[in-house]
Design an enzyme around this catalytic site. Structure first.
Site, PDB file in Angstrom:
ATOM      1  N   ARG A   1       4.159  -0.238  -0.669  1.00  0.00           N
ATOM      2  CA  ARG A   1       5.564   0.144  -0.782  1.00  0.00           C
ATOM      3  C   ARG A   1       5.830   0.791  -2.136  1.00  0.00           C
ATOM      4  O   ARG A   1       5.187   0.456  -3.123  1.00  0.00           O
ATOM      5  CB  ARG A   1       6.466  -1.072  -0.592  1.00  0.00           C
ATOM      6  CG  ARG A   1       6.338  -1.733   0.774  1.00  0.00           C
ATOM      7  CD  ARG A   1       7.198  -2.978   0.884  1.00  0.00           C
ATOM      8  NE  ARG A   1       7.107  -3.581   2.214  1.00  0.00           N
ATOM      9  CZ  ARG A   1       6.190  -4.478   2.557  1.00  0.00           C
ATOM     10  NH1 ARG A   1       5.306  -4.898   1.666  1.00  0.00           N
ATOM     11  NH2 ARG A   1       6.163  -4.954   3.786  1.00  0.00           N
TER      12      ARG A   1
ATOM     13  N   HIS B   1       0.344   3.860   4.174  1.00  0.00           N
ATOM     14  CA  HIS B   1      -0.727   2.986   4.627  1.00  0.00           C
ATOM     15  C   HIS B   1      -2.082   3.568   4.228  1.00  0.00           C
ATOM     16  O   HIS B   1      -2.236   4.790   4.146  1.00  0.00           O
ATOM     17  CB  HIS B   1      -0.659   2.804   6.137  1.00  0.00           C
ATOM     18  CG  HIS B   1       0.688   2.370   6.619  1.00  0.00           C
ATOM     19  ND1 HIS B   1       1.239   1.167   6.274  1.00  0.00           N
ATOM     20  CD2 HIS B   1       1.613   2.996   7.402  1.00  0.00           C
ATOM     21  CE1 HIS B   1       2.435   1.046   6.832  1.00  0.00           C
ATOM     22  NE2 HIS B   1       2.684   2.152   7.507  1.00  0.00           N
TER      23      HIS B   1
ATOM     24  N   GLU C   1       0.155   5.096  12.420  1.00  0.00           N
ATOM     25  CA  GLU C   1       1.209   4.723  13.353  1.00  0.00           C
ATOM     26  C   GLU C   1       1.925   5.957  13.876  1.00  0.00           C
ATOM     27  O   GLU C   1       1.933   7.029  13.240  1.00  0.00           O
ATOM     28  CB  GLU C   1       2.212   3.764  12.701  1.00  0.00           C
ATOM     29  CG  GLU C   1       2.903   4.293  11.467  1.00  0.00           C
ATOM     30  CD  GLU C   1       3.731   3.223  10.752  1.00  0.00           C
ATOM     31  OE1 GLU C   1       3.260   2.080  10.634  1.00  0.00           O
ATOM     32  OE2 GLU C   1       4.842   3.552  10.313  1.00  0.00           O
TER      33      GLU C   1
ATOM     34  N   HIS D   1       6.635   7.515   4.017  1.00  0.00           N
ATOM     35  CA  HIS D   1       7.682   7.616   5.021  1.00  0.00           C
ATOM     36  C   HIS D   1       8.625   6.423   4.952  1.00  0.00           C
ATOM     37  O   HIS D   1       8.298   5.374   4.381  1.00  0.00           O
ATOM     38  CB  HIS D   1       7.075   7.701   6.429  1.00  0.00           C
ATOM     39  CG  HIS D   1       6.262   6.494   6.818  1.00  0.00           C
ATOM     40  ND1 HIS D   1       4.953   6.323   6.432  1.00  0.00           N
ATOM     41  CD2 HIS D   1       6.580   5.386   7.536  1.00  0.00           C
ATOM     42  CE1 HIS D   1       4.494   5.181   6.907  1.00  0.00           C
ATOM     43  NE2 HIS D   1       5.468   4.581   7.576  1.00  0.00           N
TER      44      HIS D   1
ATOM     45  N   GLN E   1       7.221   3.646   2.270  1.00  0.00           N
ATOM     46  CA  GLN E   1       5.883   3.061   2.312  1.00  0.00           C
ATOM     47  C   GLN E   1       4.834   4.054   2.776  1.00  0.00           C
ATOM     48  O   GLN E   1       5.136   5.113   3.318  1.00  0.00           O
ATOM     49  CB  GLN E   1       5.879   1.856   3.252  1.00  0.00           C
ATOM     50  CG  GLN E   1       6.268   2.194   4.681  1.00  0.00           C
ATOM     51  CD  GLN E   1       6.438   0.959   5.549  1.00  0.00           C
ATOM     52  OE1 GLN E   1       5.572   0.641   6.354  1.00  0.00           O
ATOM     53  NE2 GLN E   1       7.559   0.249   5.372  1.00  0.00           N
TER      54      GLN E   1
END
Length: 412
Positions: A283, A100, A135, A264, A98
């Site tokens: 994804r 972001h 993240e 990642h 996935q």
């Protein structure tokens, strides 16, 4: 300063031991436990325990008095929303591959899907909120991950070593242009392959990986990963995509930061994760969930090279901070040993969550108004208006250590 009671998320890829052991519960658990959530995510907000033992949702507290709990600076930037979510993540099986979006991509995508009338909880929704989702994960145990596109020249060498007949034509895309553009061309080709082609190529790829592992080749770890993913997700284009990514093994205390566009997948291990309080995920494979390839290609960053492993910046003998570009959060770690067991002062830094991961730690407000002790697995909420606290170990674990993680909002 109040204790938190936090939700455990039971995803199928989780562990039956790691989170239960952290929380002092019997192991193994009947079902996998994947994430322990600490924060004010609407899906599972933490519960704040008052002096009288009553509980209230942290989300409700923030909405009722945002200035007290978040502080003026945080409110000016994020409104009544706590900008970060702290987790303990425990993976016994791989998560989906996935990426972001950036803040701009998320805002545009959210507005587009709102205008199209796609329900925010729809399975084909890419952008349930208009915010970015950077993240960072810091390893508590040895932690395995795929993250970021490997240097293209090394990937050319890997593909040459494997020499899969069905992939020779595709390999030429990167041979001719071993850079971000070549990676984009190869990745796009692989991720859009029809299923019948994948059924033909996968046996050849897996056989080549077996041969490479037996020969103890340079890319044996990468090939073992392909074999594991190929068994769990047969005929999935994400298995091919994994060949293009850095294969990482983090030791406890090491971390990686995933900014917008970083492709990642977490493979195995337990870590403390901090991320922006968002649900936006694109994804590309290793999952039965919704995959939107055109939208994924819009957000992916194909810059390539070694993925930076963060050791953290030591501010003193006890305090280590993990610096990133994220404005939503900052994660730091406090460690004590028999030789370094003094009190550490934590000044007010806006809203904070403290999580104990080793030993037992006593927290005291500097005004003398409140004190409590955190056992391993326990956490506390510190409102922006709360006084500074001191932290010191009460009990070291069997390895002679105590540890807490500190999550704060990023600089605004």
């Amino acid at each position: 300063m109040e204790l938190l009671r936090n939700a455990v998320r039971p995803y199928a890829w989780g562990s039956r031991t790691a989170i239960a052991d952290l929380l002092g519960r019997p192991v193994p658990t009947p079902h996998p436990e994947a994430e322990l959530w600490m924060g004010a995510h609407p899906g599972d907000p933490s519960r704040v325990t008052g002096h009288d033992g009553t509980e209230v949702s942290l989300l409700s507290l923030l909405e009722s008095d945002p200035a007290h709990h978040l502080g003026d600076k945080c409110c000016d930037r994020w409104g009544t929303r706590l900008p970060f979510l702290l987790k303990v993540l425990a993976a016994d099986e791989p998560l989906s591959l996935q990426a972001h979006p950036s803040a701009e991509q998320a805002a545009e995508g959210f507005a587009r899907e709102e205008a199209a009338g796609i329900a925010r909880n729809a399975s084909n929704r890419n952008y349930p909120d208009p915010t970015a989702k950077p993240e960072l994960i810091c390893a508590l145990t040895e932690f395995h991950a795929l993250a970021g596109f490997r240097d293209a020249h090394r990937t050319v060498r890997l593909l040459d070593e494997l020499d899969v007949p069905s992939l020779r034509a595709h390999r030429g895309l990167l041979h001719a242009q071993p850079d971000a553009d070549g990676l984009r061309a190869l990745f796009t080709t692989w991720i859009t392959l029809p299923e019948h082609y994948l059924r033909d190529v996968m046996p050849e790829l897996l056989e080549a990986c077996v041969d490479h592992v037996r020969a103890r080749g340079e890319f044996a770890l990468e090939c073992r990963t392909v074999l594991e993913l190929g068994e769990a997700y047969p005929n999935d284009a994400g298995v091919l995509a994994s060949l293009l990514l850095n294969r990482l093994v983090l030791q406890p205390g090491e971390a990686i930061f995933m900014p917008a566009g970083n492709l990642h997948a977490y493979l195995h291990g337990t870590g403390v994760e901090i991320l922006a309080n968002s649900d936006n995920i694109l994804r590309c494979g290793l999952t039965p969930k919704h995959v939107d390839v055109p939208e994924l290609l819009r957000v992916l960053d194909f810059a390539c090279g070694d993925m930076r492993v963060l050791k953290g910046e030591s501010l003193d003998s006890n305090l280590t901070v993990y610096r990133t570009s994220a404005e939503e959060f900052e994660l730091s770690r406090l460690d004590w040993t028999p030789a370094e067991s003094g009190a550490v002062r934590l000044d007010s830094a806006g809203p904070q969550i403290l999580l104990c991961t080793r030993g037992r730690v006593r927290l005291s407000t500097v005004d003398g108004g409140r004190a409590l002790e955190l056992d391993r697995g326990e956490s506390v909420w510190l409102a922006a208006s709360d006084p500074a606290v001191t932290a010191r170990p009460v009990t070291l674990d069997q390895d002679g250590a105590a540890q807490i993680f500190r999550a704060v909002a990023g600089a605004v």
